[in-house]
Design a protein around this motif. Structure first.
Motif, short mmCIF file in Angstrom:
data_model
loop_
_atom_site.label_atom_id
_atom_site.label_comp_id
_atom_site.label_asym_id
_atom_site.label_seq_id
_atom_site.Cartn_x
_atom_site.Cartn_y
_atom_site.Cartn_z
N GLN A 230 -6.17 9.13 11.52
CA GLN A 230 -6.68 8.89 10.17
C GLN A 230 -5.96 7.71 9.51
OE1 GLN A 230 -6.43 12.32 7.68
NE2 GLN A 230 -7.56 11.39 5.98
N GLU A 231 -6.74 6.80 8.92
CA GLU A 231 -6.16 5.65 8.26
C GLU A 231 -5.40 6.08 7.01
OE1 GLU A 231 -9.15 2.73 7.51
OE2 GLU A 231 -9.42 2.26 9.63
N ASP A 232 -4.40 5.25 6.66
CA ASP A 232 -3.57 5.59 5.51
C ASP A 232 -3.26 4.31 4.74
OD1 ASP A 232 -2.00 7.00 3.74
OD2 ASP A 232 -0.81 8.00 5.30
N THR A 233 -2.66 4.48 3.58
CA THR A 233 -2.23 3.32 2.79
C THR A 233 -0.91 2.80 3.34
OG1 THR A 233 -0.98 4.70 1.26
CG2 THR A 233 -3.31 4.31 0.75
N LYS B 147 1.76 2.54 1.66
CA LYS B 147 2.78 3.47 1.19
C LYS B 147 2.84 4.71 2.07
CE LYS B 147 4.33 5.87 -3.00
NZ LYS B 147 4.04 6.17 -4.42
N GLY B 148 1.69 5.17 2.49
CA GLY B 148 1.63 6.35 3.36
C GLY B 148 2.27 6.08 4.71
N TYR B 149 1.94 4.91 5.31
CA TYR B 149 2.55 4.56 6.59
C TYR B 149 4.07 4.42 6.43
CZ TYR B 149 -1.98 3.57 8.80
OH TYR B 149 -3.24 3.67 9.34
N THR B 150 4.49 3.79 5.31
CA THR B 150 5.93 3.62 5.07
C THR B 150 6.63 4.97 5.00
OG1 THR B 150 5.49 1.58 3.84
CG2 THR B 150 7.64 2.63 3.50
N ARG B 151 5.99 5.91 4.30
CA ARG B 151 6.56 7.25 4.18
C ARG B 151 6.74 7.91 5.55
NH1 ARG B 151 3.28 8.91 0.65
NH2 ARG B 151 1.79 9.99 2.00
N LYS B 152 5.72 7.77 6.42
CA LYS B 152 5.79 8.35 7.77
C LYS B 152 6.91 7.73 8.59
CE LYS B 152 0.86 9.53 8.15
NZ LYS B 152 -0.42 9.20 8.84
N LYS C 205 10.34 8.82 7.25
CA LYS C 205 10.55 10.23 7.61
C LYS C 205 10.94 10.36 9.08
CE LYS C 205 8.37 14.78 7.21
NZ LYS C 205 7.15 15.51 6.78
N GLU D 219 8.71 12.59 -1.09
CA GLU D 219 7.83 11.81 -0.22
C GLU D 219 8.25 11.88 1.24
OE1 GLU D 219 7.52 7.85 -1.70
OE2 GLU D 219 6.82 8.45 -3.69
#
Length: 444
Positions: A398-401, A403-408, A411, A443
């Motif tokens: 699933q595609e993400d923003t 910011k979302g990729y950075t969070r992953k 983590k 996050e």
């Protein structure tokens, strides 16, 4: 096996010399007086066969003099008198056995010598094995010339020359158990047990039984007595790995053992004195665990001792190629093949990698490269980092923003580096305060 026969009766002495001399593994040296025997003990016999009644002194006197200088030397007494009180007194004084001279005495002596020979052979094998283990775990097998690892060597030398508790910290895969074993096998306890316990690998409900042992019937399933790890480490070294995972209840019991130097098995009443050297290891910051009330403050200070902090491999990059060469040689020896070579490009790729899994990861990478390479030459394509595959799978689907990729990604690295904010900030070239904020905001 060199055997001293001390016998003044010419007939019986000759019979002993002949019968025992039939065994080609025995070297027989005969004496007719106690004085001659004592003067020749420098020849280091394996066993002494001693007549109780000699012209110059009694067997008891000779036994006492032998045991004073050579307490471990087996001495067998032969006597023409069937005196149980004398026999018991000699056994209590250290005699291996007491044999009455009769038609069966030489046969009994031969059988006793056979048993002693097997016992001595086993002792020699154990000592040889201990020597080999000591060589395996000396400091030379901790590879590296970097300033960081040389500092560790100096701390290890201080640990070897004292009985102080040693606290080893460092990330997973930096070699904490290897350091602990090296300290043990260079210390004056090296001939005794090195007992390792991985606290994180044992369920909390079983850790007490593992450490203290239990008596038969102490609880359901306790079918027989079990000696605990602490008792097994008596006179040796107890290594508690990942001690930060120990629950608070067990921590209080460990503290008492360290204070009193005694244990009681579960279900038992007997107090057992224990003398052991303690070495602990953890990848956690124990003082932070104390602040979070997950680790007892009194135990923390009891365990502190001499602290040895093992550097991560990314902090000693100059050692990477030296370690690589060691693992290449290890692979060649294990597989009985020629040592693979490493191309310049492959060397550069290794030197520029961060190794989140530290030395353990490097070893796995080199072993795989040895299998994958062609013509015994490891090229850049043979150096395979699993990290890229993990991140690739993370970004799939699933595609993400952004910011979302950075969070992953953050983590992922926080997990890799055991929540070490400094290490993750360096690895990702981002501000530590940014990571703190992401953590605070939930996050990551």
């Amino acid at each position: 096996m060199k055997i001293f026969i001390v016998e003044d009766d010419p007939f019986f002495g000759e019979a002993l010399n002949y019968q025992l001399g039939l065994n080609p593994d025995y070297e027989i040296i005969r004496f007719t007086s106690g004085k001659d025997c004592l003067l020749n003990l420098y020849q280091q016999p394996a066993v002494v066969s001693l007549d109780y009644t000699l012209p110059d002194m009694t067997g008891a006197d000779i036994l006492r003099k032998i045991k004073y200088k050579y307490p471990k030397l087996p001495v067998i007494i032969l006597s023409g008198q069937e005196d149980m009180e004398t026999a018991l007194e000699l056994i209590r004084s250290g005699a291996e056995d007491y044999i009455i001279k009769n038609d069966d005495s030489i046969h009994r002596l031969r059988q006793l010598l056979k048993n002693l020979s097997e016992k001595l052979e086993l002792q020699n094998e154990v000592e040889s094995l201990q020597e080999e283990v000591g060589k395996k775990y000396n400091f030379s097998n901790i590879i590296g010339d970097s300033i960081a690892i040389q500092k560790v060597f100096r701390q290890m030398e201080k640990a070897v020359n004292s009985q102080i508790t040693v606290s080893i910290t460092g990330e997973t895969g930096t070699g904490k158990e290897l350091v602990a074993k090296s300290i043990h096998f260079k210390s004056d306890r090296k001939k005794q047990n090195f007992v390792a316990v991985n606290v994180a690998a044992i369920p909390a409900e079983l850790i007490e039984s593992e450490l203290f042992g239990h008596e038969k019937g102490a609880f359901t399933g306790a079918a027989e007595r079990r000696i605990g790890k602490i008792e097994l480490a008596h006179k040796g070294t107890l290594f508690l790995d990942e001690i930060g995972e120990m629950d608070l209840n067990m921590q209080s019991k460990l503290l008492r053992v360290l204070q009193e130097r005694e244990i009681v098995r579960i279900g038992g009443n007997q107090t057992i004195k224990v003398d052991f050297r303690l070495i602990i290891a953890t990848h956690k910051k124990l003082f932070a665990e104390v602040d979070n009330r997950k680790f007892r403050e009194d135990l923390y200070y009891r365990l502190l001792g001499l602290q040895i902090e093992l550097p991560a491999l990314r902090e000693r990059r100059e050692d990477v190629l030296q370690l690589t060469d060691f693992f290449l040689m290890e692979y060649a020896n294990h597989n009985k093949c020629k040592k693979p070579e490493l191309s310049i490009e492959a060397q550069k790729k290794l030197a520029n990698y961060g190794f989140p899994g530290n030395i353990r990861e490097l070893r796995a990478i080199i072993e795989l490269a040895c299998v994958m390479c062609e013509n015994n030459m490891i090229d850049v394509s043979d150096i395979i980092f699993q990290e890229g595959d993990v991140l690739g799978r993370m970004l799939e689907g699933q595609e993400d923003t952004l910011k979302g990729y950075t969070r992953k990604i953050v983590k992922h690295y926080m997990s890799k580096y055991n929540n070490d904010y400094d290490a993750v900030a360096v690895k990702l070239d981002m501000g530590k305060s940014t990571i703190y904020k992401m953590k605070k905001d939930g996050e990551i």
